[in-house]
Design a protein around this motif. Structure first.
Motif, PDB file in Angstrom:
ATOM      1  N   HIS A  84      42.742  29.088  19.979  1.00 22.38           N
ATOM      2  CA  HIS A  84      44.017  28.504  20.395  1.00 22.38           C
ATOM      3  C   HIS A  84      44.103  27.086  19.851  1.00 22.38           C
ATOM      4  O   HIS A  84      43.140  26.312  19.966  1.00 22.38           O
ATOM      5  N   PRO A  85      45.239  26.692  19.268  1.00 29.98           N
ATOM      6  CA  PRO A  85      45.392  25.325  18.751  1.00 29.98           C
ATOM      7  C   PRO A  85      45.321  24.296  19.877  1.00 29.98           C
ATOM      8  O   PRO A  85      45.339  24.646  21.063  1.00 29.98           O
ATOM      9  N   PRO A  86      45.272  23.012  19.543  1.00 32.78           N
ATOM     10  CA  PRO A  86      44.925  21.998  20.554  1.00 32.78           C
ATOM     11  C   PRO A  86      46.043  21.533  21.478  1.00 32.78           C
ATOM     12  O   PRO A  86      45.742  20.981  22.527  1.00 32.78           O
ATOM     13  N   LEU A  87      47.331  21.702  21.134  1.00 27.28           N
ATOM     14  CA  LEU A  87      48.364  20.972  21.871  1.00 27.28           C
ATOM     15  C   LEU A  87      48.380  21.305  23.353  1.00 27.28           C
ATOM     16  O   LEU A  87      48.441  20.399  24.204  1.00 27.28           O
ATOM     17  N   GLY A  88      48.366  22.586  23.711  1.00 26.54           N
ATOM     18  CA  GLY A  88      48.378  22.936  25.131  1.00 26.54           C
ATOM     19  C   GLY A  88      47.190  22.356  25.869  1.00 26.54           C
ATOM     20  O   GLY A  88      47.305  21.920  27.024  1.00 26.54           O
ATOM     21  N   LYS A  89      46.043  22.321  25.208  1.00 26.35           N
ATOM     22  CA  LYS A  89      44.840  21.755  25.843  1.00 26.35           C
ATOM     23  C   LYS A  89      44.921  20.232  25.913  1.00 26.35           C
ATOM     24  O   LYS A  89      44.343  19.621  26.816  1.00 26.35           O
ATOM     25  N   LEU A  90      45.654  19.613  24.991  1.00 25.98           N
ATOM     26  CA  LEU A  90      45.882  18.170  25.105  1.00 25.98           C
ATOM     27  C   LEU A  90      46.773  17.862  26.303  1.00 25.98           C
ATOM     28  O   LEU A  90      46.596  16.829  26.968  1.00 25.98           O
ATOM     29  N   VAL A  91      47.752  18.742  26.579  1.00 30.62           N
ATOM     30  CA  VAL A  91      48.579  18.572  27.780  1.00 30.62           C
ATOM     31  C   VAL A  91      47.694  18.663  29.021  1.00 30.62           C
ATOM     32  O   VAL A  91      47.775  17.826  29.930  1.00 30.62           O
ATOM     33  N   ILE A  92      46.851  19.685  29.063  1.00 29.81           N
ATOM     34  CA  ILE A  92      45.902  19.810  30.171  1.00 29.81           C
ATOM     35  C   ILE A  92      44.972  18.596  30.212  1.00 29.81           C
ATOM     36  O   ILE A  92      44.640  18.079  31.279  1.00 29.81           O
ATOM     37  N   GLY A  93      44.576  18.133  29.030  1.00 28.51           N
ATOM     38  CA  GLY A  93      43.667  16.997  28.940  1.00 28.51           C
ATOM     39  C   GLY A  93      44.240  15.721  29.515  1.00 28.51           C
ATOM     40  O   GLY A  93      43.478  14.840  29.956  1.00 28.51           O
ATOM     41  N   ALA A  94      45.575  15.594  29.531  1.00 23.87           N
ATOM     42  CA  ALA A  94      46.170  14.406  30.151  1.00 23.87           C
ATOM     43  C   ALA A  94      45.822  14.350  31.629  1.00 23.87           C
ATOM     44  O   ALA A  94      45.492  13.283  32.168  1.00 23.87           O
ATOM     45  N   GLY A  95      45.875  15.508  32.302  1.00 22.75           N
ATOM     46  CA  GLY A  95      45.483  15.538  33.705  1.00 22.75           C
ATOM     47  C   GLY A  95      43.993  15.361  33.888  1.00 22.75           C
ATOM     48  O   GLY A  95      43.541  14.685  34.819  1.00 22.75           O
ATOM     49  N   VAL A  96      43.209  15.960  32.991  1.00 24.93           N
ATOM     50  CA  VAL A  96      41.757  15.808  33.071  1.00 24.93           C
ATOM     51  C   VAL A  96      41.373  14.339  32.920  1.00 24.93           C
ATOM     52  O   VAL A  96      40.493  13.831  33.637  1.00 24.93           O
ATOM     53  N   ALA A  97      42.024  13.643  32.002  1.00 25.82           N
ATOM     54  CA  ALA A  97      41.718  12.223  31.799  1.00 25.82           C
ATOM     55  C   ALA A  97      42.035  11.409  33.051  1.00 25.82           C
ATOM     56  O   ALA A  97      41.288  10.490  33.422  1.00 25.82           O
ATOM     57  N   LEU A  98      43.147  11.742  33.736  1.00 21.01           N
ATOM     58  CA  LEU A  98      43.493  11.019  34.966  1.00 21.01           C
ATOM     59  C   LEU A  98      42.489  11.316  36.082  1.00 21.01           C
ATOM     60  O   LEU A  98      42.226  10.463  36.922  1.00 21.01           O
ATOM     61  N   ALA A  99      41.932  12.524  36.083  1.00 20.34           N
ATOM     62  CA  ALA A  99      40.908  12.860  37.085  1.00 20.34           C
ATOM     63  C   ALA A  99      39.602  12.133  36.829  1.00 20.34           C
ATOM     64  O   ALA A  99      38.791  11.953  37.738  1.00 20.34           O
TER      65      ALA A  99
END
Length: 554
Positions: A84-99
């Motif tokens: 799977h390409p990265p964009l959807g995981k970068l969206v998820i990663g925004a929340g992970v970074a805040l956590a």
């Protein structure tokens, strides 16, 4: 002599008649402010998704995406989950970074183990981390509701936009998968956004053609399954520009090329956001793809990591998967699986409005120019998905509730009072069916198939049980069965012991020793053979957890 010159006529203000009211719309004096109307419709959806996200344990795919997202954000390297390409995981990663979770840089496991290690073995709170990972997807899902509303409103008026948004907001599939840290709803929403912008490209090509390309690129950079939409969307942009310019073929060709170029640029930009040096050394097996598929992959103007991801996807399609439909366990896939599964998992009122909306787009002359964007795109994607080898759930066709909600709103273009009344009744029926399923949206099925409590009889996997109810099982065991011996067959990515479930695998001991409570994930029960089938057959069902795990007494 009289001056015969005629004084220039002074134009008088012309009072144009007001536009004909759209059926079902309120009169101007009583019309709600549009932002308030949209907010009232989106609020129940937001509540349902957030409260569902809080209670669900990680589904099977989520730890993989969360682990990859954490690596993207912290290490800036493309290591795991190339399929799977990265964009959807970068969206998820925004929340992970805040956590701000603790990440073990020395861990070197595969992508499945990496996610579980992050959630359960690194000192993080999986409840908190999963909620933060899901929140950006929830926000994105809500924003796609605005696109649904705007698209239908432009086609058939405010009442049509409200109808479309209501069907979207009460779609059990959209709520279920829009509240998870997964990629299906983001990819579908980006495709819908691209279709809407491509349809608008005839009005202001310089603005909407690039924007349509950006949205298409976002879809391609989220899931590769959106690739079949590329020719349809580029043709839609070209036709929109051609119709507006009175036959300007050059402008139409330029528009199509512009959409493709911008989309390709977005895909490259997404990979560069993760790693500006594009370091790529796959840590999992990448199969060799030959023949026509190999030529197709090799000619794609995308980074090597993207093309390797396509090779992995083709390899997954070649595996001997099993499916389950209407009580039948089978090898391979059935071409009609997705249409049948959609009949089970879509509210009955929504199904009627989908069919009526599709008919309206074809039958009403002023709506026909929009029919390719609203109908052709999802039909092409559905045809491609029906050829897939994995009969795992309607999430592979979650784009249909988005596009066909827009189509359903167009029923009101008929401008008949009985049509408005019928639409209102069907929307209410769909809404009640959805609300009754709360908070168990993953195992939803409509009333014709017995509701969420009987979905396990017809379907399996992400249609019913995706590992989401491990936390609820722990609560149920503590509340109703304290101190009892528990045997567990769980299909999911959660770690039972973390939630306080002390259990054993009944398949590893003689059948005669299995006494007490037997908890079985319904996906595992659907495919049970051998010892597990014998254990279930000799047991008595006594309880149900989330309509996804059944408790038996032995």
């Amino acid at each position: 002599m009289r001056d015969l010159r005629i004084a220039p006529a002074v134009p008088r203000p012309v009072s144009l008649p007001p536009p004909a009211p759209v059926a079902g719309a309120h009169r101007p004096g009583r019309r709600w402010p549009v932002p308030l109307l949209v907010g009232v419709l989106l609020a129940p959806m937001a509540f349902a998704m957030v409260t569902t996200a809080v209670r669900q344990t990680p589904t099977i795919d989520e730890p993989v995406y969360v682990g990859a997202a954490a690596q993207y954000v912290r290490e800036h390297r493309l290591r795991h989950n190339p399929e799977h390409p990265p964009l959807g995981k970068l969206v998820i990663g925004a929340g992970v970074a805040l956590a701000d979770p603790h990440i073990d840089p020395a861990f070197a496991g595969d992508q499945g183990r990496s996610g579980r290690h992050l959630l359960y073995e690194s000192g993080n709170d999986p409840w908190r981390l999963m909620l933060w990972a899901r929140l950006p997807v929830i926000a994105l899902t809500l924003s796609f509701g605005l696109v649904v509303f705007a698209f239908a409103r432009e086609l058939a008026g405010l009442a049509a936009g409200s109808t479309a948004l209501a069907l979207y907001c009460f779609s059990p599939d959209v709520i279920a998968h829009g509240s998870l840290a997964t990629l299906d709803v983001p990819a579908a929403g980006f495709v819908l956004t691209s279709a809407w912008l491509a349809w608008r490209a005839g009005r202001r090509p310089r603005l909407y053609v690039p924007l349509a390309g950006v949205a298409l690129g976002a879809a391609l950079a989220t899931k590769m399954s959106t690739l079949p939409a590329v020719p349809v969307l580029t043709a839609l942009a070209a036709v929109s520009v051609w119709r507006s310019s009175g036959g300007g073929r050059r402008r139409a060709v330029t528009a199509a090329g512009g959409v493709v170029l911008v989309a390709v640029a977005v895909v490259w930009a997404t990979y560069l956001m993760v790693d500006p040096r594009l370091r790529w050394a796959p840590e999992q097996h990448v199969p060799v793809v030959r023949g026509l598929r190999g030529l197709l992959v090799g000619s794609m103007p995308f980074p090597e990591a993207y093309r390797d991801g396509m090779r992995v996807q083709f390899g997954l399609e070649n595996r001997p998967w099993q499916g389950f439909l209407f009580g039948r366990l089978y090898d391979g896939s059935l071409w009609y699986y997705l249409p049948v599964a959609l009949l089970v998992k879509t509210p009955l009122g929504t199904l009627v409005l989908w069919a009526a909306g599709a008919a309206a787009l074809v039958a009403i002359r002023r709506l026909r120019p929009a029919a390719p964007g609203v109908l052709a795109v999802p039909l092409v994607l559905l045809a491609a998905a029906m050829q897939g080898a994995r009969d795992f759930g309607t999430r592979y066709a979650v784009f249909l509730p988005l596009f066909l909600a827009v189509a359903a709103g167009c029923v009101l273009a008929a401008r008949r009072r009985w049509v408005s009344a019928g639409v209102a009744v069907l929307v209410a029926f769909a809404a009640v069916s959805s609300v009754r399923a709360y908070p168990y949206y993953l195992p939803y099925s409509n009333e014709a198939f017995g509701g969420p409590g009987r979905t396990r009889e017809w379907l399996h996997d992400s249609n019913v049980d995706w590992g989401q109810d491990l936390g609820r099982l722990a609560d149920r065991l503590r509340q109703r069965y304290p101190g009892e011996r528990v045997w567990l067959v769980y299909k999911g990515s959660g770690v039972p012991s973390f939630y306080g479930i002390e259990s054993s695998d009944p398949r590893r001991v003689p059948i005669g020793e299995v006494r007490g409570l037997l908890a079985v994930s319904d996906s595992a029960a659907a495919k049970a053979t051998g010892r597990l089938a014998e254990l279930i057959g000799d047991s008595r069902p006594v309880d149900d957890v989330g309509h996804s795990i059944t408790l038996y007494r032995r």
